[in-house]
Design an enzyme around this catalytic site. Structure first.
Site, PDB file in Angstrom:
ATOM      1  N   HIS A 121       0.876  -1.181   0.000  1.00 43.70           N
ATOM      2  CA  HIS A 121       0.000   0.000   0.000  1.00 43.70           C
ATOM      3  C   HIS A 121       0.912   1.229   0.000  1.00 43.70           C
ATOM      4  O   HIS A 121       2.025   1.175   0.521  1.00 43.70           O
ATOM      5  CB  HIS A 121      -0.838  -0.054   1.283  1.00 43.70           C
ATOM      6  CG  HIS A 121      -1.881   1.000   1.410  1.00 43.70           C
ATOM      7  ND1 HIS A 121      -1.603   2.265   1.853  1.00 43.70           N
ATOM      8  CD2 HIS A 121      -3.221   0.970   1.168  1.00 43.70           C
ATOM      9  CE1 HIS A 121      -2.730   2.969   1.880  1.00 43.70           C
ATOM     10  NE2 HIS A 121      -3.719   2.213   1.474  1.00 43.70           N
ATOM     11  N   ASP A 198       3.276  -4.437   7.976  1.00 40.04           N
ATOM     12  CA  ASP A 198       2.041  -3.695   7.791  1.00 40.04           C
ATOM     13  C   ASP A 198       0.900  -4.692   8.014  1.00 40.04           C
ATOM     14  O   ASP A 198       0.601  -5.514   7.146  1.00 40.04           O
ATOM     15  CB  ASP A 198       2.004  -3.102   6.370  1.00 40.04           C
ATOM     16  CG  ASP A 198       0.670  -2.449   6.040  1.00 40.04           C
ATOM     17  OD1 ASP A 198      -0.292  -2.614   6.817  1.00 40.04           O
ATOM     18  OD2 ASP A 198       0.591  -1.781   4.998  1.00 40.04           O
ATOM     19  N   GLN A 201      -4.290  -5.364   7.002  1.00 37.18           N
ATOM     20  CA  GLN A 201      -5.279  -6.304   6.459  1.00 37.18           C
ATOM     21  C   GLN A 201      -5.212  -7.685   7.096  1.00 37.18           C
ATOM     22  O   GLN A 201      -5.995  -8.559   6.734  1.00 37.18           O
ATOM     23  CB  GLN A 201      -5.093  -6.447   4.932  1.00 37.18           C
ATOM     24  CG  GLN A 201      -5.278  -5.167   4.150  1.00 37.18           C
ATOM     25  CD  GLN A 201      -6.728  -4.657   4.124  1.00 37.18           C
ATOM     26  OE1 GLN A 201      -7.662  -5.352   4.544  1.00 37.18           O
ATOM     27  NE2 GLN A 201      -6.912  -3.436   3.656  1.00 37.18           N
ATOM     28  N   LYS A 224     -10.471  -0.894  10.456  1.00 35.90           N
ATOM     29  CA  LYS A 224     -10.673  -2.047   9.573  1.00 35.90           C
ATOM     30  C   LYS A 224     -11.066  -3.282  10.387  1.00 35.90           C
ATOM     31  O   LYS A 224     -11.231  -4.359   9.844  1.00 35.90           O
ATOM     32  CB  LYS A 224      -9.397  -2.345   8.791  1.00 35.90           C
ATOM     33  CG  LYS A 224      -9.028  -1.245   7.791  1.00 35.90           C
ATOM     34  CD  LYS A 224      -7.853  -1.669   6.948  1.00 35.90           C
ATOM     35  CE  LYS A 224      -7.162  -0.530   6.252  1.00 35.90           C
ATOM     36  NZ  LYS A 224      -7.926   0.057   5.161  1.00 35.90           N
ATOM     37  N   CYS A 361      -4.719   2.403  -3.675  1.00 37.84           N
ATOM     38  CA  CYS A 361      -3.498   2.948  -3.046  1.00 37.84           C
ATOM     39  C   CYS A 361      -2.325   1.992  -3.223  1.00 37.84           C
ATOM     40  O   CYS A 361      -1.521   1.788  -2.310  1.00 37.84           O
ATOM     41  CB  CYS A 361      -3.698   3.241  -1.559  1.00 37.84           C
ATOM     42  SG  CYS A 361      -4.926   4.488  -1.276  1.00 37.84           S
TER      43      CYS A 361
HETATM   44  N1  7TS Z   1      -1.716  -0.835   4.576  1.00 36.46           N
HETATM   45  C1  7TS Z   1      -2.623  -1.608   3.954  1.00 36.46           C
HETATM   46  C2  7TS Z   1      -2.232  -2.980   3.524  1.00 36.46           C
HETATM   47  C3  7TS Z   1      -3.912  -1.114   3.742  1.00 36.46           C
HETATM   48  O1  7TS Z   1      -4.796  -1.894   3.127  1.00 36.46           O
HETATM   49  C4  7TS Z   1      -4.240   0.187   4.161  1.00 36.46           C
HETATM   50  C5  7TS Z   1      -5.581   0.797   3.869  1.00 36.46           C
HETATM   51  C6  7TS Z   1      -3.262   0.934   4.837  1.00 36.46           C
HETATM   52  C7  7TS Z   1      -2.017   0.395   5.012  1.00 36.46           C
HETATM   53  C8  7TS Z   1      -3.525   2.308   5.362  1.00 36.46           C
HETATM   54  O2  7TS Z   1      -4.345   2.250   6.484  1.00 36.46           O
HETATM   55  P1  7TS Z   1      -4.845   3.596   7.186  1.00 36.46           P
HETATM   56  O3  7TS Z   1      -5.854   3.122   8.178  1.00 36.46           O
HETATM   57  O4  7TS Z   1      -3.661   4.236   7.807  1.00 36.46           O
HETATM   58  O5  7TS Z   1      -5.440   4.427   6.094  1.00 36.46           O
HETATM   59  N2  7TS Z   1      -6.229   0.198   2.782  1.00 36.46           N
HETATM   60  C9  7TS Z   1      -7.306   0.664   2.115  1.00 36.46           C
HETATM   61  C10 7TS Z   1      -7.871  -0.036   1.054  1.00 36.46           C
HETATM   62  O6  7TS Z   1      -7.483  -1.106   0.650  1.00 36.46           O
HETATM   63  N3  7TS Z   1      -8.896   0.665   0.584  1.00 36.46           N
HETATM   64  O7  7TS Z   1      -9.018   1.787   1.305  1.00 36.46           O
HETATM   65  C11 7TS Z   1      -8.023   1.800   2.264  1.00 36.46           C
END
Ligand code: 7TS
Length: 406
Positions: A121, A198, A201, A224, A361
């Protein structure tokens, strides 16, 4: 608890969108929230809203207990050794940026290497790009195999004694690939590198044990995993965090402030400058209680079944390409013939089905896949086979509609 009982706990699911009952298949972007989490937030604001760590008054003590109690719930959830290793952040992005800005700037120099993968990401790419620019270190990419997995042989060939940081997703938000983090961590450590994971997910969907993985840092977001937005966690091993400088300075994180010099609080608070994310952490704690009540094993098994069912159903749709390996987490990323994924998402939305379209992303991964965008359906505990059936029927309708138009 059966799936209907679980669905009933999510008030948002009980609505119609564009005249059809909602099918929410975008949990990888953000999950929905159960009543218990909404109520925990409501209760905090109605009954004990107060700042933490300062007052001796009753509400302040209750808020502090709620905030620090949530930290202990997170500790137990990921099996960290101590709450000193659990830092509340705004989310995964902030957690990864903290590692790059603090650990990275202090420990990397020209000639050093940072190793990441093509399936990251943006929030696990750009902090390392910036770090490489600032320190003169080299950013290296681990290649992917054709099915979107990583081979340990490639890991062995890419990580060298110059590698100082290895960072990657546990579960890809696009391919659904589940990376062998424990084995890769061993290889990183053999070369003296730290392992950053990371977990955005993975943490919502499977049992995670940071001690078993032996990774040095682990980042994830509450939103999430049934929790509120605006809160997440940076886990780090205590002996590493102890030697790291904070990246945000101000109230809450200091021990003593003089005119020209200041000292910091001990872990974890030295990394939590300013009034912390009190309501968010309390809501996060309620989300963890909820997930534990259902059981992470049950959640993982349910999503596995749904993903396999979705793969099977999509294999019946002519012209549908699904990206990623067959052994995968609970999401399917796909394209249908020449229909643009935004058109797919728009037609599905008219049927009340929420999927995501775009680059997710992960633009370097789109480039690797040789596409500009894809559509994605992602599953969670409240989805069932009927959701998958409605999704696939609507997709077939979309495909037929566009084949008649062009
Ligand atoms: N890493 C992964 C693997 C992600 O899927 C996401 C967000 C992030 C980091 C960032 O997370 P945040 O909470 O700091 O924003 N992924 C997604 C997605 O797949 N669609 O919208 C956000």
């Amino acid at each position: 608890m059966n799936i209907q009982d679980i669905r009933d706990m999510f008030p948002i699911l009980n609505q119609e969108v564009n005249g059809n009952s909602l099918v929410y298949l975008d949990s990888a972007a953000t999950s929905q929230k159960p009543t218990s989490v909404i109520e925990a937030l409501d209760q905090y604001y109605r009954q004990y809203n107060s700042n933490v760590h300062r007052g001796v008054h009753t509400l302040g003590t209750k808020a502090t207990d709620g905030y620090e109690g949530a930290r202990e719930k997170v500790r137990k959830f990921i099996n960290a050794r101590s709450t000193e290793e659990v830092i509340f952040t705004r989310g995964t992005t902030t957690a990864l940026n903290t590692v790059a800005a603090s650990y990275g700037r202090a420990n990397l120099a020209e000639g050093d290497e940072i190793v990441i993968t093509y399936m990251e990401h943006h929030s696990n790419i750009i902090p390392w790009q910036q770090l490489a620019k600032a320190t003169g270190a080299t950013l290296k990419y681990l290649p992917l195999q054709e099915d979107g997995t990583i081979s340990l042989e490639d890991v062995e060939n890419t990580i060298t004694d110059n590698t100082k940081i290895v960072s990657m997703v546990y579960v890809s938000n696009v391919l659904g690939t589940i990376n062998p983090i424990k084995e890769i961590t061993k290889i990183a450590h053999k070369h003296g590198a730290v392992m950053v994971v990371d977990g955005a997910q993975s943490t919502p969907h499977m049992k995670v044990d940071v001690q078993d993985l032996d990774c040095d840092f682990y980042a994830f977001s509450a939103h999430k995993m049934c929790g509120p937005t605006g809160v997440g966690v940076l886990y780090g091993k205590k002996h590493i965090l102890e030697h790291m400088e904070p990246v945000e300075f101000g109230g809450e994180m200091i021990d003593f402030v003089d005119l020209y010099e200041s000292t910091w609080k001990e872990l974890p608070w030295k990394f939590e400058g300013g009034t912390p994310i009190i309501a968010g952490a309390i809501g996060f704690g309620a989300a963890i209680d909820f997930l534990e009540e259902i059981g992470l094993d049950k959640i993982e098994a349910h999503e596995h079944t749904l993903a396999q069912y979705a793969l099977h159903r999509l294999s019946e749709v002519d012209g549908c390409t699904v990206y990623g390996p067959s052994k995968r987490a609970g999401l399917v990323t796909f394209n249908v013939n020449d229909v643009h994924p935004h058109d797919v998402a728009t037609v599905l939305d008219a049927d009340g089905i929420a999927v995501r379209a775009g680059h997710h992303c992960a633009q370097p991964l789109m480039k690797w896949l040789n596409v500009s965008a894809t559509a994605r359906a992602s599953f969670y505990i409240y989805n069932n086979e009927e959701d998958v059936d409605r999704f696939v029927s609507s997709l077939i309708k979309t495909k037929e509609y566009f084949s008649n138009v062009f």
